[in-house]
Design a protein around this motif. Structure first.
Motif: not given
Ligand SMILES: Nc1ncnc2c1ncn2[C@@H]1O[C@H](COP(=O)(O)OP(=O)(O)OP(=O)(O)O)[C@@H](O)[C@H]1O
Ligand SMILES: [Mg+2]
Length: 481
Positions: A251-252, A254-255, A258-259, A422, A425
């Motif tokens: 998850e990290s 992927e974040r 994405r970031f 969200k 985020d």
């Protein structure tokens, strides 16, 4: 290559868990079997000795009774003894009766042949009625004893009874037992380590599977999971923990990716705008006003870019464990009042009523003033942007035990329930096109959360579409981290 990768010594077999478990298993098995067999052996030995002693005591008792009751009937005595001895297939026993002077009165046949009588006298000297083990003339094993027996009932003298019992059969039994004992011990030493090794290998196989999965994992391959089906309970919980850790890592990652994509996208838009406008402007000769317009637009985009970069740098700093906060006693009521004054004009312009709600006295807490100002500033600017004219934005603070609470409440557009989780985020915007137009980068609330986390506090948002939004910050009054 690190030194440990290059020079790692080959794993030594004796340091392996399988070796240690099988060695422990073999040792425990060996000790247990030895103890069990040894205690059986000694029980058998003492049982045999006791039954021989009892037999001898029994015989002595019979002989004494006969000598006392019928002192002159030596023939009857001999007959009795011979009959009984002959009736025994094993454990023959021999008896000799000596008078007071030590001359033999009666000797069972073959006794002199089987037992060394001088040794008999020597061994039993001074130990009446105690049985003693001796070797017979032909190598057999005997237990011998000597006892005094009163002859007749009155004014009597006493004779000496010498008795010997052949215990060779018992010795053979014990020898067979010892042989069995050593064989079992030998088999144990051979079988237990092998069985223990296979059990240990079988038990540690899941760990190898966990290690193999860990080896297959890389930043581009985070989908690997351990199949804990059939694992023992302890290792299946380890595998479960490991899988959960991989979930979090995935998850990290992927974040983060994405970031990075979001950063690239948000940087590209203003750069493209500047470039496009410059290219169009340079395509032909322009008037001074046209050039001015292009330069103004470029400046606007540059400001957006530099704000974005500034925000990103600030966010990165809030995540650094080395960040230093300038702790001071801050009057939060005054801080909110200062921000209200600052935003008075823009609020007025937007037709919004901006006010602070008076609490029950000053709220003071240990904070980093500049950072907290920035956090509340972000919340107020969000509230003003999303509240239509005629609406209200309210700032409030109060004390809840050891916690201070800051609320920024508006009567604006609100946020749909599915978007609420969200909004903290990075780069998240409920309506990207609308925010883009209003210059929002989607980093404001992420920065708020970063600042509150640095203070060891929490940020919470509640909203009802069409009715308004409230953001609540909670911070320990004496927070130091
Ligand atoms: N008070 C509010 N009312 C309605 N929507 C809000 C409110 N505050 C935040 N939002 C929504 O949450 C999104 C994220 O807010 P955030 O402050 O992080 O970014 P932004 O305001 O778009 O950009 P930035 O603050 O970086 O300039 C916003 O785009 C907006 O859609
Ligand atoms: Mg914002």
């Amino acid at each position: 290559m690190t030194p440990s990768q290059g020079l790692a010594p080959p794993p030594r077999f004796w340091r392996s868990l399988a070796f240690r478990l099988s060695a422990g298993y073999a040792l425990a098995g060996f000790v247990l079997v030895s103890l069990a067999a040894a205690s059986l052996y000694f029980m058998l030995l003492s049982g045999l000795e006791r039954s021989t002693d009892e037999f001898l005591a029994d015989k002595l008792h019979v002989l004494r009774t006969m000598l006392r009751e019928r002192p002159d009937d030596l023939d009857g005595l001999r007959e009795e003894i011979e009959l009984e001895s002959a009736a025994r297939r094993y454990e023959h026993f021999y008896i000799r009766l000596l008078d007071e002077k030590g001359d033999p009165l009666l000797t069972t046949p073959d006794m002199a042949e089987e037992v060394d009588l001088t040794q008999f006298a020597r061994e039993t000297q001074g130990t009446p009625e105690r049985t003693i083990p001796v070797k017979g003339s032909h190598g057999q094993s005997f237990r011998i004893a000597k006892a005094q027996a009163q002859v007749g009932t009155v004014g009597s003298h006493s004779d000496t009874i010498q008795i010997a019992i052949d215990v060779s059969q018992q010795e053979k039994l014990l020898a067979r037992f010892r042989l069995w004992f050593w064989s079992i011990l030998l088999a144990t030493s051979a079988v237990f380590p092998v069985v223990g090794y296979f059990l240990a290998r079988h038990g540690t196989r899941p760990m190898e599977e966990i290690a193999a999965t860990a080896r297959r994992i890389s930043s581009t391959n985070l989908k690997e999971r351990i199949d804990a089906e059939g694992f023992p309970l302890e290792l299946s919980s380890l595998a479960g923990t490991f899988n959960k850790m991989l979930d979090r890592l995935q998850e990290s990652f992927e974040r983060i990716s994405r970031f990075s994509a979001d950063i690239a996208h948000d940087l590209r838009t203003p750069v493209n705008n500047i470039r496009g406008e410059a290219e169009v402007a340079l395509a032909r000769a322009r008037t001074v006003d046209e050039y001015r317009e292009v330069l103004e637009s470029s400046l606007e985009e540059s400001v957006r870019l530099s704000d974005l970069i500034g925000n990103l740098l600030f966010l990165a700093r809030t995540e650094s464990p080395l960040v230093h906060l300038r702790w001071e006693q801050v009057n939060v009521t005054e801080l909110l009042e200062g921000l209200r004054e600052y935003y008075e004009a823009p609020a007025l312009e937007a037709g919004i009523s901006l006010r602070t709600r008076a609490g029950g006295g000053p709220v003071v807490a240990r904070l980093d003033r500049i950072l907290m100002q920035r956090a509340v500033d972000n919340l107020i600017s969000n509230a003003i942007v999303h509240t239509p004219p005629g609406g209200t934005v309210e700032l409030a603070t109060c004390i809840e035990g050891a916690i201070i609470r800051i609320d920024v409440r508006d009567t604006g557009a609100g946020i749909p329930a599915e978007a609420l989780p969200k909004v903290f985020d990075r780069f998240f915007r409920v309506d990207p096109s609308r925010s883009q137009a209003s210059g929002g980068t989607g980093l404001g609330l992420a920065i708020v959360q970063g600042i509150v986390s640095l203070h060891g506090g929490s940020a919470e948002i509640t909203s009802q579409p069409g009715l308004g939004t409230t953001v609540t910050l909670r911070i320990h009054r004496n927070a130091t981290s």
